[in-house]
Design a protein around this motif. Structure first.
Motif, short mmCIF file in Angstrom:
data_model
loop_
_atom_site.label_atom_id
_atom_site.label_comp_id
_atom_site.label_asym_id
_atom_site.label_seq_id
_atom_site.Cartn_x
_atom_site.Cartn_y
_atom_site.Cartn_z
N ASN A 1 46.41 34.37 28.87
CA ASN A 1 45.73 34.47 30.17
C ASN A 1 45.99 35.82 30.83
O ASN A 1 45.09 36.39 31.45
N ALA A 2 47.19 36.32 30.69
CA ALA A 2 47.51 37.63 31.27
C ALA A 2 46.66 38.73 30.64
O ALA A 2 46.15 39.61 31.34
N ARG A 3 46.49 38.68 29.34
CA ARG A 3 45.66 39.69 28.66
C ARG A 3 44.21 39.59 29.08
O ARG A 3 43.55 40.59 29.31
N ILE A 4 43.70 38.36 29.20
CA ILE A 4 42.31 38.17 29.62
C ILE A 4 42.12 38.69 31.04
O ILE A 4 41.12 39.35 31.33
N ALA B 1 37.80 37.73 33.07
CA ALA B 1 38.36 36.37 33.09
C ALA B 1 37.29 35.32 33.38
O ALA B 1 37.29 34.25 32.78
N GLU B 2 36.37 35.64 34.28
CA GLU B 2 35.33 34.67 34.61
C GLU B 2 34.43 34.41 33.40
O GLU B 2 34.12 33.26 33.08
N GLU B 3 34.03 35.47 32.70
CA GLU B 3 33.20 35.32 31.52
C GLU B 3 33.94 34.54 30.43
O GLU B 3 33.35 33.72 29.72
N ASN B 4 35.23 34.79 30.30
CA ASN B 4 36.03 34.07 29.32
C ASN B 4 36.12 32.59 29.66
O ASN B 4 35.99 31.74 28.78
N GLU B 5 36.30 32.29 30.94
CA GLU B 5 36.38 30.88 31.34
C GLU B 5 35.08 30.15 31.05
O GLU B 5 35.08 29.02 30.55
N ILE B 6 33.96 30.80 31.33
CA ILE B 6 32.65 30.20 31.05
C ILE B 6 32.50 29.94 29.55
O ILE B 6 32.02 28.89 29.13
N GLN C 1 38.98 49.72 31.13
CA GLN C 1 40.39 49.58 31.47
C GLN C 1 41.17 48.85 30.39
O GLN C 1 42.38 48.86 30.39
N ASN C 2 40.49 48.18 29.48
CA ASN C 2 41.23 47.46 28.46
C ASN C 2 41.17 48.20 27.14
O ASN C 2 40.14 48.73 26.75
#
Length: 72
Positions: free
Chosen positions: A11-14, A20-25, A55-56
Protein backbone atom coordinates in the motif's frame (compact mmCIF):
# COMPACT_ATOMS: atom_id res chain seq x y z
CA UNK A 1 -1.57 5.13 15.90
CA UNK A 2 -0.95 3.33 12.64
CA UNK A 3 -3.39 0.95 10.97
CA UNK A 4 -2.48 -2.33 9.23
CA UNK A 5 -2.92 -0.52 5.91
CA UNK A 6 -0.33 2.05 6.95
CA UNK A 7 2.16 -0.71 7.72
CA UNK A 8 1.63 -2.59 4.46
CA UNK A 9 4.61 -2.01 2.16
CA UNK A 10 2.48 -2.73 -0.93
CA UNK A 11 0.00 0.00 0.00
CA UNK A 12 2.85 2.39 0.76
CA UNK A 13 4.36 1.81 -2.69
CA UNK A 14 1.00 2.30 -4.40
CA UNK A 15 0.45 5.55 -2.50
CA UNK A 16 3.82 6.81 -3.73
CA UNK A 17 2.84 6.22 -7.36
CA UNK A 18 0.05 8.78 -7.10
CA UNK A 19 -2.33 6.17 -8.52
CA UNK A 20 -3.90 4.74 -5.37
CA UNK A 21 -7.44 5.52 -6.51
CA UNK A 22 -6.91 3.80 -9.87
CA UNK A 23 -5.37 0.82 -8.10
CA UNK A 24 -8.30 0.54 -5.71
CA UNK A 25 -10.76 0.58 -8.61
CA UNK A 26 -8.74 -2.15 -10.32
CA UNK A 27 -8.62 -4.27 -7.15
CA UNK A 28 -12.37 -3.90 -6.63
CA UNK A 29 -13.01 -4.93 -10.22
CA UNK A 30 -10.98 -8.10 -9.75
CA UNK A 31 -12.67 -8.80 -6.41
CA UNK A 32 -16.10 -8.50 -8.05
CA UNK A 33 -15.35 -10.34 -11.32
CA UNK A 34 -12.61 -12.79 -10.22
CA UNK A 35 -10.99 -12.50 -13.65
CA UNK A 36 -8.35 -9.94 -14.63
CA UNK A 37 -9.40 -10.22 -18.28
CA UNK A 38 -12.72 -8.60 -17.36
CA UNK A 39 -10.93 -5.59 -15.85
CA UNK A 40 -9.06 -4.37 -18.94
CA UNK A 41 -10.37 -0.80 -18.76
CA UNK A 42 -9.45 -0.50 -15.10
CA UNK A 43 -6.02 -1.96 -15.82
CA UNK A 44 -5.44 0.53 -18.65
CA UNK A 45 -6.41 3.47 -16.41
CA UNK A 46 -4.02 2.30 -13.71
CA UNK A 47 -1.23 1.69 -16.24
CA UNK A 48 -1.70 5.11 -17.83
CA UNK A 49 -1.65 6.84 -14.45
CA UNK A 50 1.41 4.88 -13.41
CA UNK A 51 3.28 5.74 -16.61
CA UNK A 52 2.28 9.39 -16.52
CA UNK A 53 3.40 9.87 -12.94
CA UNK A 54 7.10 10.72 -13.18
CA UNK A 55 7.50 10.68 -9.40
CA UNK A 56 7.62 6.91 -9.28
CA UNK A 57 10.68 5.01 -10.38
CA UNK A 58 8.66 2.14 -11.79
CA UNK A 59 7.04 4.22 -14.51
CA UNK A 60 10.30 4.51 -16.45
CA UNK A 61 10.97 0.78 -16.14
CA UNK A 62 7.44 -0.02 -17.31
CA UNK A 63 7.73 2.32 -20.28
CA UNK A 64 11.06 0.74 -21.28
CA UNK A 65 9.55 -2.74 -20.91
CA UNK A 66 6.68 -1.81 -23.22
CA UNK A 67 9.12 -0.45 -25.81
CA UNK A 68 11.03 -3.72 -25.70
CA UNK A 69 7.84 -5.78 -25.98
CA UNK A 70 6.62 -3.77 -28.98
CA UNK A 71 9.78 -4.61 -30.91
CA UNK A 72 8.71 -8.26 -31.17
Amino acid sequence: MSTPEDDDPYNARIEKTGCAEENEILQLCFYDKKDWRLCKEEMQRFRKCFQNNQQNAGSKALAQSEKNNNKH
